[in-house]
Design an enzyme around this catalytic site. Structure first.
Site, short mmCIF file in Angstrom:
data_model
loop_
_atom_site.label_atom_id
_atom_site.label_comp_id
_atom_site.label_asym_id
_atom_site.label_seq_id
_atom_site.Cartn_x
_atom_site.Cartn_y
_atom_site.Cartn_z
CD GLU A 62 4.68 14.79 0.83
OE1 GLU A 62 3.46 14.74 1.11
OE2 GLU A 62 5.37 15.80 1.06
CG PHE A 124 10.96 22.82 11.38
CD1 PHE A 124 9.65 22.89 11.82
CD2 PHE A 124 11.23 23.03 10.03
CE1 PHE A 124 8.62 23.17 10.93
CE2 PHE A 124 10.20 23.33 9.14
CZ PHE A 124 8.89 23.39 9.59
CD GLN A 125 9.15 20.37 7.50
OE1 GLN A 125 10.07 20.32 6.68
NE2 GLN A 125 7.91 20.66 7.17
CE LYS A 174 19.05 21.63 3.58
NZ LYS A 174 18.21 22.79 3.94
CG MET A 496 -16.47 -3.89 -0.09
SD MET A 496 -17.35 -5.20 -0.97
CE MET A 496 -16.27 -5.48 -2.37
C1 LIG Z 1 -7.89 4.20 3.08
C2 LIG Z 1 -9.05 3.32 3.29
N1 LIG Z 1 -10.00 3.63 4.21
C3 LIG Z 1 -11.06 2.81 4.40
C4 LIG Z 1 -11.19 1.65 3.68
C5 LIG Z 1 -12.38 0.73 3.93
N2 LIG Z 1 -13.21 0.65 2.70
C6 LIG Z 1 -13.12 -0.38 1.84
S1 LIG Z 1 -14.12 -0.20 0.51
C7 LIG Z 1 -14.73 1.25 1.10
C8 LIG Z 1 -15.77 2.00 0.32
C9 LIG Z 1 -15.31 2.46 -1.00
O1 LIG Z 1 -16.32 3.23 -1.57
P1 LIG Z 1 -16.27 3.64 -3.08
O2 LIG Z 1 -14.95 4.19 -3.42
O3 LIG Z 1 -17.44 4.51 -3.40
O4 LIG Z 1 -16.39 2.25 -3.83
P2 LIG Z 1 -17.65 1.27 -4.01
O5 LIG Z 1 -17.47 0.17 -3.03
O6 LIG Z 1 -18.88 2.06 -3.80
O7 LIG Z 1 -17.52 0.78 -5.41
C10 LIG Z 1 -14.16 1.57 2.32
C11 LIG Z 1 -14.48 2.76 3.13
C12 LIG Z 1 -10.18 1.36 2.75
N3 LIG Z 1 -10.20 0.24 2.02
N4 LIG Z 1 -9.15 2.20 2.55
#
Ligand SMILES: Cc1ncc(C[n+]2csc(CCOP(=O)(O)OP(=O)(O)O)c2C)c(N)n1
Ligand SMILES: [Mg+2]
Lengths: 600, 169
Positions: A62, A124-125, A174, A496
């Site tokens: 979803e 439920f749900q 529902k 990042m």
């Molecule tokens: C749902 C979610 N969880 C955690 C983060 C924190 N976060 C930001 S960038 C990142 C790493 C992303 O890694 P990747 O997809 O390999 O991209 P790269 O930076 O290596 O290009 C994380 C964990 C986020 N932005 N979104």
């Protein structure tokens, strides 16, 4: 519910609630709905089965339904529509809703609910969907009376698309979906809403003051954001007209990319944390700033007390609560971006004062000197593919095809490189999660864009970590034969996160290595897609060509340098003029203060 | 007023009388970290289905402007009015105050209640319930005086307010 009193002709014929819902969706122009079934929404699925007007796209989660609807909405300007079941269906959708709220994307999400007599019984749900989504939406409704049903749907669409757009939830018990209900038509566009009537036409006095400031400006900057895109393609065209008639430099926010053509010499690039040197210095040294449809987000302003210290600020926004929220402005303008720009163009022509031609020419010489630093330059040497080079070649090669191209991204370094190295000439072509920064956004968003634009090229620029967050949607691509291209910049790190750990946490790479990655080529094949891989620089172009040539979904696993950092970068808590330009400067950069470290 | 000065604001909000609207307003204050000193709500117009919320809050001018703008963009909100800014206005609160005691304390409590124009609305040989309307300071002062005399329980409505003169929200 505020729509109930709007007098609209009720037809006497009663139809099951689910049919009434679909009829109202149809009247609202819905052609596609992204959803996932479950017990509470079975009546709607039954009604969907018996009609042809609305196409249902079965996602695999979803959250992806909402992101797909966002991709659909952002690439078309229409309201995106979602259908999920009660309980877990609704809670799974929440991330998508908050994403749409932060980025002002119009979405109507129908959620199933247990029958009215069971609400509050931990049935439920059952989940308190309106309670959970209250801060996750622009507005939400729980329909408790059949006679409100159609009016609520119409109201939801009005709210989602009017003013600052956003997501709206309609929670549908529902029994309400089964019981016969009357149909009411949407109120005429001219009927004012009972309580929600956003101002769209700007105050002319403020427009005149804004023009007077800009005419007197010696160091102007036009700073345009996602509001210009949300205001429709006309707003972007008007922005172009205004920028060209003034000859002023223009920068776009991450959300605003495409509002002004990247190839135009008056464009100084994206601004903000990973924006260009010239854009950020334009902001810092400007004497007058015209912000249209952007919200002085912390990714853009850096340290607030050092943000554009000597500039007078004009801020035009459809949402009065965005004005004077973070930054105190001198000229507030509430209005729709297109209406504001039209008024600015007229007022600029009417105002007989001559602009500061010579001073602005000198300003451009200053800007050109900043540009000559070439802050986005990189060296592609040797066999290892630089991620910047991969994105740049992707852009150049797609450009050569001449095809209309929609780019989505996940979140991380790859997202910033995509923003930096892909030039957008038109609005609605760039789909990225800006405000919430949701990993897992890009694949479903590209899917939604591809549904809306079957002949266009839809590419998700991904990271190897993010793509796993909604990888199940590869299955949806296969089912609907959607030829989305997933272009993974695989650096084997949450890049990042690794970059921040390198710069702020002494290089202790805690849990940021992408251990035990799947074989993305085999993964693609398992999902009935084509998998390909580039391991060395000499393979890159061939892989991109092959990816674009294949008429079906593709995962291209691009193995890039593992330790590359994304520059330029304004460290957290630093002002614009303390930008780190590249690796050699990391050392001389002022150590990030403790105050800066608490920021995200 | 400088950018860092804190002021109080009494804000009147006319809203649709519908389920969830109070939760939206309270959620807005808690979610964005604004102060609520007092908040009251009641339907005021059955025909137009309107309720009126009175919020007493405090913050810098910029924060109070934000609060008003954030309230105003809630879909079921009709009108937001900053009574403090817009001119003279009346603020009233109603309190029910229970004092339990005997002998001298009872006499003294009654005497003070009279001075404060608090009405006795319930009495037993050991207790009084006083009803009092006024602004918050007056009620605070009365409660402080009752404390040594056997103050047992206080129930207050929170502030309601209205502009003086012909001005309406
Ligand atoms: C749902 C979610 N969880 C955690 C983060 C924190 N976060 C930001 S960038 C990142 C790493 C992303 O890694 P990747 O997809 O390999 O991209 P790269 O930076 O290596 O290009 C994380 C964990 C986020 N932005 N979104
Ligand atoms: Mg990565």
């Amino acid at each position: 519910m505020s729509a109930t009193t709007a007098p609209s002709p009720a037809t006497t014929e009663l139809r099951p609630g689910a049919e009434v819902v679909l009829r109202a969706l149809k009247e609202q122009g819905v052609e596609v709905i992204f959803g996932y079934p479950g017990g509470a929404v079975l009546p709607i699925y039954d009604a969907l089965f018996q009609q042809n007007a609305i196409r249902h796209i079965l996602v695999r989660h979803e959250q992806a339904a909402v992101h797909a609807a966002e991709g659909y909405a952002r690439s078309t300007g229409k309201v995106g529509c979602v259908l999920v079941t009660s309980g877990p269906g609704a809670t799974n959708a929440v991330t998508g809703l908050v994403d749409a709220l932060m980025d002002s994307i119009p979405i109507v999400c129908l959620t199933g609910q247990v029958p009215t007599h069971l609400i509050g019984n931990d049935a439920f749900q059952e989940a308190d969907t309106t309670g959970i989504t209250r801060p996750a939406t622009k507005h939400n409704y729980l329909v408790k009376r059949s006679e409100d049903l159609a009016a609520v749907v119409h109201d939801a669409f009005y709210v989602a698309r009017s003013g600052r757009p956003g997501p709206v939830v309609i929670d549908l018990p529902k029994d309400i979906l089964i019981k016969p209900a009357p149909y009411t038509e949407a109120p005429a566009a001219s009927t004012p809403h009972r309580s929600y009537r956003p101002v769209t036409q700007p105050d002319m006095e403020q427009i005149k003051r804004a023009v007077a400031l800009l005419k007197a400006s010696k160091k102007p900057i036009i700073y345009a954001g996602g509001g210009v895109i949300n205001a429709g393609p006309e707003a972007s065209a008007l922005l172009g007209e205004f920028v060209r008639m003034t000859g002023f430099p223009c920068t776009n926010t991450l959300m605003g990319l495409g509002a002004f053509p990247a190839s135009d010499p008056l464009f100084v690039g994206m601004l903000g944390m990973h924006g260009t040197y010239e854009a950020n210095l334009c902001m810092f040294h400007s004497d007058v700033m015209f912000n249209i449809g952007a919200r002085f987000d912390d990714r853009v302003t850096g340290r607030l007390d050092a943000f554009a210290p000597n500039s007078k600020k004009i801020h035009a926004d459809i949402d009065p609560s965005s004005i004077n929220k973070n930054v105190k402005v001198d000229v507030p303008i509430v209005g729709d971006a297109a209406a504001v720009l039209r008024a600015m163009i007229a007022a600029w022509k009417d105002d007989s004062t001559a602009p500061q031609k010579e001073a602005v020419a000198a300003w451009w010489r200053e800007i050109d000197a900043w540009r000559s630093i070439r802050c986005l330059a990189y060296k592609q040497e040797g066999k290892i593919i630089k991620p910047q080079h991969a994105v740049k070649r992707l852009f150049e090669i797609t450009n050569e095809t001449g095809r209309d191209t929609y780019i989505s991204t996940e979140v991380g370094q790859h997202q910033m490189w995509a923003a930096q190295y892909i030039g957008f000439e038109k609005p609605n072509r760039w789909l990225t999660s800006g405000g919430l920064g949701t990993m897992g956004y890009g694949l479903p968003a590209a899917m939604g864009a591809q549904i809306a634009h079957p002949d266009a090229l839809c590419i998700d620029v991904a990271g190897e970590a993010s793509i796993l967050m909604n990888i199940q949607e590869m299955s949806t691509l296969a089912q609907y034969r959607l030829p989305v291209k997933v272009f993974i910049l695989n650096n084997e790190y949450m890049g990042m996160v690794r970059q921040w750990q390198e710069l702020l946490h002494g290089g202790r790479y805690s849990e940021s290595y992408s251990e035990a990655l799947p074989d993305f080529v085999k993964l693609a094949e398992a999902f009935h897609a084509r998998g390909m891989r580039a391991e060395t620089a000499d393979q890159l172009d061939d892989v991109i060509h092959a990816m674009l040539a294949h008429d079906g979904p593709v995962i291209a696993d691009i193995c890039v340098a593992k330790d590359e950092n994304c520059f330029p970068m304004i460290p957290s808590g630093a002002p614009h003029n303390e930008m780190i330009l590249g690796p050699n400067q990391e050392q001389n950069a002022r150590a990030v203060t403790d105050e800066g470290k608490v920021l995200v | 007023m400088s950018a860092t000065d804190i002021r109080n604001a009494t804000i009147a909000v006319l809203v649709e009388n519908e389920a969830g609207v109070l939760a939206r307003v309270i959620g807005l204050f808690s979610g964005r970290g604004y102060n609520i000193d007092s908040l009251t709500v009641a339907p005021v117009d059955a025909e137009k289905r309107l309720s009126r919320i009175t919020v007493v809050t405090s913050g810098t001018e910029m924060v109070i402007d934000q609060i008003k703008a954030q309230l105003d963009r809630l879909v079921p909100v009709h009108k937001v009015s900053d009574l403090t800014l817009e001119g003279p206005h009346l603020t009233r609160e109603l309190a029910l105050i229970k004092v339990v005691g005997r002998g001298e304390h009872r006499v003294e409590a009654l005497r003070l209640a009279d001075a404060f124009r608090a009405r006795v609305v319930d009495a037993t040989v050991q207790s009084f319930v006083f009803e009092m309307t006024g602004n918050a300071e007056k009620i605070d002062a009365f409660c402080a005086l009752m404390r040594p005399l056997g103050l047992a329980e206080v129930s207050r409505t929170g502030a309601v307010a209205i502009a003086r003169g012909e001005r309406v929200v």
